[in-house]
Enzyme design. Structure first.
Site, PDB file in Angstrom:
ATOM      1  CG  ASP A  45      22.413 129.144  -8.505  1.00  0.00           C
ATOM      2  OD1 ASP A  45      21.665 129.207  -9.503  1.00  0.00           O
ATOM      3  OD2 ASP A  45      22.983 130.138  -8.016  1.00  0.00           O
TER       4      ASP A  45
ATOM      5  CG  HIS B  88      19.180 133.078  -6.092  1.00  0.00           C
ATOM      6  ND1 HIS B  88      19.901 132.559  -5.034  1.00  0.00           N
ATOM      7  CD2 HIS B  88      20.062 133.161  -7.124  1.00  0.00           C
ATOM      8  CE1 HIS B  88      21.149 132.335  -5.415  1.00  0.00           C
ATOM      9  NE2 HIS B  88      21.274 132.705  -6.682  1.00  0.00           N
TER      10      HIS B  88
ATOM     11  N   GLY C 292      21.388 130.347 -17.808  1.00  0.00           N
ATOM     12  CA  GLY C 292      21.144 129.613 -19.044  1.00  0.00           C
ATOM     13  C   GLY C 292      22.201 128.597 -19.438  1.00  0.00           C
TER      14      GLY C 292
ATOM     15  N   GLY D 106      16.646 130.137 -12.686  1.00  0.00           N
ATOM     16  CA  GLY D 106      16.404 131.372 -13.428  1.00  0.00           C
ATOM     17  C   GLY D 106      15.622 131.111 -14.689  1.00  0.00           C
ATOM     18  CB  SER D 107      16.675 129.706 -17.967  1.00  0.00           C
ATOM     19  OG  SER D 107      17.916 130.336 -17.912  1.00  0.00           O
TER      20      SER D 107
ATOM     21  CG  MET E 116      28.672 134.436  -7.746  1.00  0.00           C
ATOM     22  SD  MET E 116      27.596 134.131  -9.165  1.00  0.00           S
ATOM     23  CE  MET E 116      26.122 134.967  -8.595  1.00  0.00           C
TER      24      MET E 116
ATOM     25  CG  HIS F 156      24.998 133.178  -5.456  1.00  0.00           C
ATOM     26  ND1 HIS F 156      24.762 132.431  -6.608  1.00  0.00           N
ATOM     27  CD2 HIS F 156      26.274 132.893  -5.096  1.00  0.00           C
ATOM     28  CE1 HIS F 156      25.840 131.747  -6.920  1.00  0.00           C
ATOM     29  NE2 HIS F 156      26.783 132.015  -6.025  1.00  0.00           N
TER      30      HIS F 156
ATOM     31  CB  SER G 246      17.937 132.980 -10.268  1.00  0.00           C
ATOM     32  OG  SER G 246      18.977 133.864 -10.633  1.00  0.00           O
TER      33      SER G 246
ATOM     34  CG  ASP H  37      22.458 135.052  -9.223  1.00  0.00           C
ATOM     35  OD1 ASP H  37      23.042 134.267  -8.461  1.00  0.00           O
ATOM     36  OD2 ASP H  37      21.462 134.740  -9.906  1.00  0.00           O
TER      37      ASP H  37
ATOM     38  N   GLY I 283      28.430 132.751 -12.996  1.00  0.00           N
ATOM     39  CA  GLY I 283      28.685 133.932 -13.833  1.00  0.00           C
ATOM     40  C   GLY I 283      27.573 134.237 -14.820  1.00  0.00           C
TER      41      GLY I 283
ATOM     42  CG  MET J  14      27.295 137.832 -10.969  1.00  0.00           C
ATOM     43  SD  MET J  14      26.914 137.267 -12.643  1.00  0.00           S
ATOM     44  CE  MET J  14      25.806 135.913 -12.280  1.00  0.00           C
TER      45      MET J  14
ATOM     46  N   GLY K 184      21.250 125.627 -14.181  1.00  0.00           N
ATOM     47  CA  GLY K 184      20.687 124.578 -15.040  1.00  0.00           C
ATOM     48  C   GLY K 184      19.612 123.743 -14.379  1.00  0.00           C
TER      49      GLY K 184
ATOM     50  CG  MET L  57      28.150 127.405  -7.599  1.00  0.00           C
ATOM     51  SD  MET L  57      26.617 128.365  -7.711  1.00  0.00           S
ATOM     52  CE  MET L  57      26.464 128.647  -9.484  1.00  0.00           C
TER      53      MET L  57
HETATM   54  C1  DX5 Z   1      24.760 131.683 -12.052  1.00  0.00           C
HETATM   55  C2  DX5 Z   1      23.791 132.169 -11.018  1.00  0.00           C
HETATM   56  C3  DX5 Z   1      22.455 131.560 -11.094  1.00  0.00           C
HETATM   57  C4  DX5 Z   1      21.727 131.777 -12.394  1.00  0.00           C
HETATM   58  C5  DX5 Z   1      21.071 130.455 -12.716  1.00  0.00           C
HETATM   59  O1  DX5 Z   1      26.028 132.140 -11.739  1.00  0.00           O
HETATM   60  O2  DX5 Z   1      24.288 131.943  -9.726  1.00  0.00           O
HETATM   61  O3  DX5 Z   1      21.631 131.917  -9.980  1.00  0.00           O
HETATM   62  O4  DX5 Z   1      20.747 132.777 -12.372  1.00  0.00           O
HETATM   63  O5  DX5 Z   1      20.483 130.545 -13.953  1.00  0.00           O
HETATM   64  P1  DX5 Z   1      19.834 129.281 -14.680  1.00  0.00           P
HETATM   65  O6  DX5 Z   1      18.773 128.755 -13.778  1.00  0.00           O
HETATM   66  O7  DX5 Z   1      19.284 129.897 -15.937  1.00  0.00           O
HETATM   67  O8  DX5 Z   1      20.934 128.310 -14.929  1.00  0.00           O
HETATM   68 ZN    ZN Z   2      22.910 132.280  -8.015  1.00  0.00          ZN
END
Ligand code: DX5
Ligand code: ZN
Length: 220
Positions: A175, A33, A145, A197-198, A68, A66, A8, A35, A142, A37, A177, A137
């Site tokens: 998606d 991926h 991390g 992501g992280s 949002m 994705h 991500s 995101d 949003g 928003m 954590g 989810m």
């Molecule tokens: C959160 C996003 C995720 C986000 C996940 O709303 O949809 O794609 O980047 O980030 P980590 O993997 O750090 O939880």
């Molecule tokens: Zn996402």
């Protein structure tokens, strides 16, 4: 169903976005991926079609967008034109979700549906043949991390049961954590498509090590 790791970009170094994407591709990412928003459906504001177009210019991998955002149906064409392959909309944002999923497919993209932690799996029951993937989810959308919500593992299991019961071939994405500590439980519950992501872009030994750690954890 084959395992997909989708880094991500929300956690990437935005000053070097093209390089970060290339590194992820070279490290064996399956999808990228992105995101999107809007500061309305979720509190944060992030990327739009311009970023998708920029990613398209550096990779031929599947771009997984994705959304949002409120009223996602107004923006499907822009994301298709930008080079999106797989487009996911939140159930919570779509009063006419059946039509929206059809429109995504008509535009040549693969449709995905996503539900928030507080939205019941049962909401999907009339739609299981209209999407190619369902994204559970595992945090509230949003921000990157955040901590993985443990109770979502059982929700993944119930989603898998619903798909099996209705004869759907859709895959299950997760998606939020997703790390080497949480990925295996999601896999065992039925998820095969992992957005992270992280744990990839912020891995202390780099992007390739982050992706490898996730793959290794699945089979540990
Ligand atoms: C959160 C996003 C995720 C986000 C996940 O709303 O949809 O794609 O980047 O980030 P980590 O993997 O750090 O939880
Ligand atoms: Zn996402």
């Amino acid at each position: 169903m084959s395992i997909i790791i989708a880094p991500s970009l929300l956690a990437a170094d935005i000053n070097h976005l093209g390089d970060q994407v290339k590194q992820a591709v070279e490290a064996g990412a399956d999808w990228i991926h992105v995101d999107v928003m809007d500061g309305r459906f979720v509190p944060n504001i992030s990327f739009g079609p311009l970023v998708v177009k920029a990613v398209r210019e550096v990779t031929s991998l599947t771009i997984d967008v994705h959304l949002m955002i409120v009223e996602p149906e107004k923006h499907l064409r822009a994301f298709a034109n930008a080079g999106t392959n797989h487009l996911t909309v939140h159930y919570e944002t779509c009063p006419h979700i059946h039509r929206t999923l059809q429109n995504i497919r008509e535009m040549g993209m693969s449709p995905g549906i996503v539900i928030n932690p507080g939205t019941p799996v049962d909401m999907l029951s009339e739609l299981t043949h209209d999407f190619d993937s369902v994204l559970i989810m595992t945090v509230n959308p949003g921000f990157g991390g955040q901590d993985f919500i443990e109770t979502m593992v059982d929700k993944i299991r119930r989603t898998k049961a619903l798909l099996d019961r209705t004869g759907s071939q859709a895959s299950i994405q997760v998606d939020g954590g997703i790390s080497s500590e949480t990925i295996k439980a999601c896999y065992e519950a039925g998820a095969t498509n992992f957005i992270a992501g992280s744990s990839i872009f912020r891995h202390e030994d780099g992007i390739a090590a982050g992706i490898k750690a996730l793959r290794d954890a699945i089979h540990s």
